[in-house]
Scaffold this motif. Structure first.
Motif, mmCIF file in Angstrom:
data_model
loop_
_atom_site.group_PDB
_atom_site.id
_atom_site.type_symbol
_atom_site.label_atom_id
_atom_site.label_comp_id
_atom_site.label_asym_id
_atom_site.label_seq_id
_atom_site.Cartn_x
_atom_site.Cartn_y
_atom_site.Cartn_z
ATOM 1 N N ARG A 1 -0.248 17.253 -104.638
ATOM 2 C CA ARG A 1 -1.265 18.308 -104.604
ATOM 3 C C ARG A 1 -1.795 18.513 -103.190
ATOM 4 O O ARG A 1 -2.041 19.651 -102.766
ATOM 5 C CB ARG A 1 -2.420 17.955 -105.547
ATOM 6 C CG ARG A 1 -3.452 19.076 -105.709
ATOM 7 C CD ARG A 1 -2.864 20.294 -106.384
ATOM 8 N NE ARG A 1 -3.869 21.344 -106.594
ATOM 9 C CZ ARG A 1 -3.636 22.483 -107.233
ATOM 10 N NH1 ARG A 1 -2.433 22.725 -107.734
ATOM 11 N NH2 ARG A 1 -4.595 23.384 -107.378
ATOM 12 N N VAL A 2 -1.975 17.435 -102.450
ATOM 13 C CA VAL A 2 -2.437 17.549 -101.063
ATOM 14 C C VAL A 2 -1.447 18.373 -100.239
ATOM 15 O O VAL A 2 -1.842 19.280 -99.492
ATOM 16 C CB VAL A 2 -2.625 16.156 -100.427
ATOM 17 C CG1 VAL A 2 -2.813 16.273 -98.913
ATOM 18 C CG2 VAL A 2 -3.823 15.450 -101.038
ATOM 19 N N LEU A 3 -0.165 18.076 -100.374
ATOM 20 C CA LEU A 3 0.848 18.793 -99.602
ATOM 21 C C LEU A 3 0.925 20.262 -100.009
ATOM 22 O O LEU A 3 1.155 21.142 -99.168
ATOM 23 C CB LEU A 3 2.209 18.117 -99.768
ATOM 24 C CG LEU A 3 2.311 16.709 -99.163
ATOM 25 C CD1 LEU A 3 3.674 16.099 -99.457
ATOM 26 C CD2 LEU A 3 2.056 16.741 -97.655
ATOM 27 N N PHE A 4 0.717 20.539 -101.293
ATOM 28 C CA PHE A 4 0.684 21.929 -101.744
ATOM 29 C C PHE A 4 -0.477 22.685 -101.095
ATOM 30 O O PHE A 4 -0.309 23.795 -100.574
ATOM 31 C CB PHE A 4 0.554 21.992 -103.269
ATOM 32 C CG PHE A 4 0.139 23.339 -103.779
ATOM 33 C CD1 PHE A 4 1.030 24.399 -103.793
ATOM 34 C CD2 PHE A 4 -1.161 23.559 -104.224
ATOM 35 C CE1 PHE A 4 0.641 25.660 -104.247
ATOM 36 C CE2 PHE A 4 -1.558 24.806 -104.678
ATOM 37 C CZ PHE A 4 -0.659 25.858 -104.690
ATOM 38 N N LEU A 5 -1.669 22.085 -101.111
ATOM 39 C CA LEU A 5 -2.834 22.743 -100.521
ATOM 40 C C LEU A 5 -2.689 22.887 -99.012
ATOM 41 O O LEU A 5 -3.144 23.873 -98.424
ATOM 42 C CB LEU A 5 -4.104 21.964 -100.868
ATOM 43 C CG LEU A 5 -4.519 22.011 -102.339
ATOM 44 C CD1 LEU A 5 -5.662 21.040 -102.602
ATOM 45 C CD2 LEU A 5 -4.916 23.425 -102.754
ATOM 46 N N LYS A 6 -2.056 21.921 -98.393
ATOM 47 C CA LYS A 6 -1.799 22.007 -96.954
ATOM 48 C C LYS A 6 -0.856 23.179 -96.659
ATOM 49 O O LYS A 6 -1.068 23.937 -95.707
ATOM 50 C CB LYS A 6 -1.202 20.698 -96.455
ATOM 51 C CG LYS A 6 -0.871 20.666 -94.970
ATOM 52 C CD LYS A 6 -0.443 19.267 -94.568
ATOM 53 C CE LYS A 6 0.087 19.233 -93.144
ATOM 54 N NZ LYS A 6 1.417 19.888 -93.036
ATOM 55 N N ASP A 7 0.186 23.345 -97.470
ATOM 56 C CA ASP A 7 1.092 24.485 -97.307
ATOM 57 C C ASP A 7 0.352 25.803 -97.532
ATOM 58 O O ASP A 7 0.575 26.786 -96.816
ATOM 59 C CB ASP A 7 2.252 24.389 -98.300
ATOM 60 C CG ASP A 7 3.309 23.392 -97.863
ATOM 61 O OD1 ASP A 7 3.293 22.985 -96.682
ATOM 62 O OD2 ASP A 7 4.148 23.015 -98.699
ATOM 63 N N LEU A 8 -0.512 25.811 -98.522
ATOM 64 C CA LEU A 8 -1.289 27.020 -98.804
ATOM 65 C C LEU A 8 -2.150 27.380 -97.604
ATOM 66 O O LEU A 8 -2.201 28.545 -97.180
ATOM 67 C CB LEU A 8 -2.163 26.792 -100.039
ATOM 68 C CG LEU A 8 -3.039 27.960 -100.495
ATOM 69 C CD1 LEU A 8 -2.191 29.182 -100.830
ATOM 70 C CD2 LEU A 8 -3.887 27.553 -101.694
ATOM 71 N N TYR A 9 -2.810 26.393 -97.037
ATOM 72 C CA TYR A 9 -3.652 26.628 -95.868
ATOM 73 C C TYR A 9 -2.830 27.071 -94.659
ATOM 74 O O TYR A 9 -3.279 27.893 -93.853
ATOM 75 C CB TYR A 9 -4.436 25.365 -95.532
ATOM 76 C CG TYR A 9 -5.177 25.466 -94.220
ATOM 77 C CD1 TYR A 9 -6.248 26.343 -94.070
ATOM 78 C CD2 TYR A 9 -4.792 24.700 -93.124
ATOM 79 C CE1 TYR A 9 -6.914 26.460 -92.860
ATOM 80 C CE2 TYR A 9 -5.461 24.804 -91.912
ATOM 81 C CZ TYR A 9 -6.518 25.685 -91.789
ATOM 82 O OH TYR A 9 -7.176 25.801 -90.585
ATOM 83 N N ASN A 10 -1.616 26.563 -94.541
ATOM 84 C CA ASN A 10 -0.749 26.923 -93.411
ATOM 85 C C ASN A 10 -0.039 28.256 -93.606
ATOM 86 O O ASN A 10 0.874 28.591 -92.860
ATOM 87 C CB ASN A 10 0.286 25.819 -93.174
ATOM 88 C CG ASN A 10 -0.318 24.605 -92.504
ATOM 89 O OD1 ASN A 10 -1.337 24.695 -91.826
ATOM 90 N ND2 ASN A 10 0.299 23.450 -92.704
#
Length: 207
Positions: free
Chosen positions: A187-196
């Motif tokens: 989930r962290v990596l998903f949100l990081k991708d979303l932010y990027n």
């Protein structure tokens, strides 16, 4: 606090563990009866890992120079900070495990995995909040709904996985933590991708 009192508090608060261990050499107990590292131990670990973490961070910057240059200033800073955070927790736990025999006990290993999960929980909230700032209103509402549903799923899965094991030995305990961490990291990596801004919908991001 006298050693015998500390041990008593630990045994009362950690009754799910089968081992009887005096952890007074590296652990204290906070007001909620949770294990915490003694400040001196934490300072020592942070001091020991500082040059290693710095070297690995520089290697990351050198290896990903072109990618970092393609980002905005803020994204560049966030990418470096994310990498530093993940390097530091990995090095922290490595030093903790290699330097203290207590880290190899059921109690010690569970503390270490809990520490890792806490760091990623902070990253989860960080990138969730950052993502909300760059989404269009309708997509922002969808993310809020998605996050609530994910948290409900995560907590229920943790309860289910916990119920599968009795936390009575090292293998079952660490098996559970591994599943908890996999869900959190994904989930962290998903949100990081979303932010990027890794998604391409026309109604996703604020211009």
């Amino acid at each position: 606090m006298k050693p015998i009192s500390l041990l008593l508090l630990i045994l009362l608060s950690q009754n799910s563990f089968s081992q009887v261990i005096d952890t007074s050499d590296i652990f204290d107990v906070d007001k909620n009866y949770r294990l915490i590292l003694k400040p001196a131990v934490e300072r020592r670990i942070n001091k020991m890992i500082a040059p290693i973490a710095q070297k690995k961070l520089q290697e990351f910057k050198d290896r990903n120079h072109e990618m970092l240059q393609s980002l905005t200033v803020q994204q560049n800073q966030d990418e470096i900070q994310f990498t530093e955070d993940t390097i530091r927790i990995n090095e922290f736990l490595s030093e903790y495990t290699n330097s203290y025999s207590m880290a190899g006990t059921t109690m010690g290993m569970n503390w270490g995995e809990s520490k890792r999960l806490d760091v990623y929980d902070q990253l989860l909230n960080k990138y969730y909040q950052k993502s909300l700032l760059i989404l269009q209103p309708a997509m922002k509402d969808k993310l809020i709904t998605s996050q609530k549903r994910w948290l409900d799923y995560y907590n229920k899965e943790k309860k289910f996985i916990y119920d599968l094991n009795d936390f009575g030995n090292q293998n079952s305990s660490l098996y559970n933590w591994g599943y908890y961490f996999e869900m959190m990291e994904e989930r962290v990596l998903f949100l990081k991708d979303l932010y990027n801004r890794s998604f391409n919908g026309t109604k996703t991001y604020i211009n």
